[in-house]
Design an enzyme around this catalytic site. Sequence first.
Site, short mmCIF file in Angstrom:
data_model
loop_
_atom_site.label_atom_id
_atom_site.label_comp_id
_atom_site.label_asym_id
_atom_site.label_seq_id
_atom_site.Cartn_x
_atom_site.Cartn_y
_atom_site.Cartn_z
N ARG A 172 -73.65 -80.51 -33.06
CA ARG A 172 -73.27 -81.46 -32.02
C ARG A 172 -74.45 -81.79 -31.11
O ARG A 172 -75.23 -80.91 -30.78
CB ARG A 172 -72.15 -80.87 -31.18
CG ARG A 172 -70.79 -81.25 -31.69
CD ARG A 172 -69.71 -80.46 -31.03
NE ARG A 172 -69.85 -80.38 -29.58
CZ ARG A 172 -68.92 -79.87 -28.79
NH1 ARG A 172 -67.81 -79.40 -29.29
NH2 ARG A 172 -69.12 -79.81 -27.50
N LYS B 88 -61.88 -71.95 -29.75
CA LYS B 88 -60.69 -72.75 -29.45
C LYS B 88 -60.34 -73.74 -30.56
O LYS B 88 -59.20 -73.84 -30.96
CB LYS B 88 -60.90 -73.58 -28.16
CG LYS B 88 -60.83 -72.81 -26.89
CD LYS B 88 -60.75 -73.77 -25.70
CE LYS B 88 -61.85 -74.82 -25.65
NZ LYS B 88 -63.15 -74.32 -25.22
N ARG C 293 -73.14 -73.15 -34.46
CA ARG C 293 -71.97 -74.02 -34.63
C ARG C 293 -72.33 -75.37 -35.26
O ARG C 293 -73.32 -75.99 -34.91
CB ARG C 293 -71.33 -74.27 -33.26
CG ARG C 293 -70.27 -75.35 -33.25
CD ARG C 293 -69.30 -75.15 -32.13
NE ARG C 293 -69.74 -75.80 -30.90
CZ ARG C 293 -68.95 -75.86 -29.82
NH1 ARG C 293 -67.76 -75.31 -29.83
NH2 ARG C 293 -69.39 -76.46 -28.74
N ARG D 209 -58.83 -78.89 -17.76
CA ARG D 209 -60.11 -78.23 -17.57
C ARG D 209 -60.42 -77.99 -16.11
O ARG D 209 -61.45 -77.43 -15.78
CB ARG D 209 -61.20 -79.11 -18.14
CG ARG D 209 -62.09 -78.38 -19.12
CD ARG D 209 -62.68 -79.45 -19.98
NE ARG D 209 -63.88 -79.10 -20.62
CZ ARG D 209 -63.99 -79.08 -21.94
NH1 ARG D 209 -62.94 -79.26 -22.71
NH2 ARG D 209 -65.14 -78.86 -22.48
N ARG E 220 -72.34 -76.46 -19.45
CA ARG E 220 -70.90 -76.42 -19.73
C ARG E 220 -70.31 -75.05 -19.41
O ARG E 220 -69.19 -74.95 -18.93
CB ARG E 220 -70.65 -76.78 -21.19
CG ARG E 220 -70.35 -78.26 -21.36
CD ARG E 220 -70.95 -78.83 -22.63
NE ARG E 220 -70.38 -78.28 -23.82
CZ ARG E 220 -71.08 -77.97 -24.90
NH1 ARG E 220 -72.39 -78.10 -24.92
NH2 ARG E 220 -70.49 -77.50 -25.97
P1 ADP Z 1 -66.87 -77.80 -25.31
O1 ADP Z 1 -65.61 -77.00 -25.17
O2 ADP Z 1 -67.87 -77.15 -26.19
O3 ADP Z 1 -67.46 -78.24 -24.01
P2 ADP Z 1 -65.35 -80.16 -26.10
O4 ADP Z 1 -65.42 -80.73 -27.46
O5 ADP Z 1 -64.08 -79.58 -25.65
O6 ADP Z 1 -66.54 -79.13 -26.08
O7 ADP Z 1 -65.81 -81.27 -25.03
C1 ADP Z 1 -67.00 -81.98 -25.14
C2 ADP Z 1 -67.25 -82.79 -23.87
O8 ADP Z 1 -66.20 -83.74 -23.70
C3 ADP Z 1 -67.25 -81.98 -22.59
O9 ADP Z 1 -68.51 -81.40 -22.31
C4 ADP Z 1 -66.88 -83.06 -21.56
O10 ADP Z 1 -67.98 -83.88 -21.24
C5 ADP Z 1 -65.88 -83.89 -22.33
N1 ADP Z 1 -64.50 -83.42 -22.11
C6 ADP Z 1 -63.65 -82.88 -23.03
N2 ADP Z 1 -62.47 -82.55 -22.48
C7 ADP Z 1 -62.57 -82.85 -21.17
C8 ADP Z 1 -61.69 -82.74 -20.05
N3 ADP Z 1 -60.45 -82.22 -20.17
N4 ADP Z 1 -62.13 -83.16 -18.85
C9 ADP Z 1 -63.35 -83.69 -18.68
N5 ADP Z 1 -64.24 -83.82 -19.69
C10 ADP Z 1 -63.86 -83.42 -20.93
#
Ligand code: ADP
Length: 232
Positions: free
Chosen positions: A160, A16, A128, A91, A171
Amino acid sequence: MPGPRLVILGKQGAGKGTQAQRLAAHYRIPRISTGDMFRTAVEHNTEAGQKAQKYMEAGELVPDDVVIEMVEERLKDSDARRGFVLDGFPRNAEQARALDEALGRKAVDLVVELEVPTDVVLRRLASRRVCLNCGAPYSTDRPPAQNWTCDICGGAVVQREDDTEAAIARRLDVYTRQTEPLVAYYLGQDKLASVDGTGQPDQVTGRLLRGIDSRLNRRSGGTVDGDREEMG
Ligand code: ADP
Ligand code: ZN
């Protein structure tokens, strides 16, 4: 001329971030990544960062009210007026409804789902790496040119903290239970385009651009901005 208003959906490791960045450059729209915004907030120890940190470390969703407020504020910035690509939001169903409400008549044009099998994303996540400063994505197969410093901004490129096996499993489980149902939600709005996310990044970008342009042109009679060069 305005660009599209896009959402990109896909499992962790589906690509993504990489693809959203390319779409943003192609259509000259901002990429709005809630994950990056939270990582920056944690780093700067802001109020949102303090609220988010423990959830992120555990691989759980940050509470909806915190995320929704942050995105609503971001969408008010002037650069988002000509379009955007949302990466990591919405999400869950609550966030999707909040987005519909916040956008009103300027609704999302298209939601692209990047489809990648789970065994493939698990392999990608292990390799990653990410720039701590600007969020640019790398991997052990595609490292920066110099010594794990970002090609774009010179920031440190690292693994990360939440890319541990336990947090990744968590996740992916949250994705299946809460985010995957959005596919049906947007299918119901006739806004879903599913794209095969396997293969080389350039190939995936090509599929995405063809998918997006054909869908949006069909609806609007050809008002999507962006040059038409093929990317792979
Ligand atoms: P990934 O897709 O690998 O989980 P992201 O960088 O998109 O990584 O998100 C990292 C973390 O940030 C998530 O695990 C969550 O804790 C938080 N997060 C990101 N976007 C959202 C969202 N839309 N709603 C709730 N938590 C979020
Ligand atoms: Zn960088």
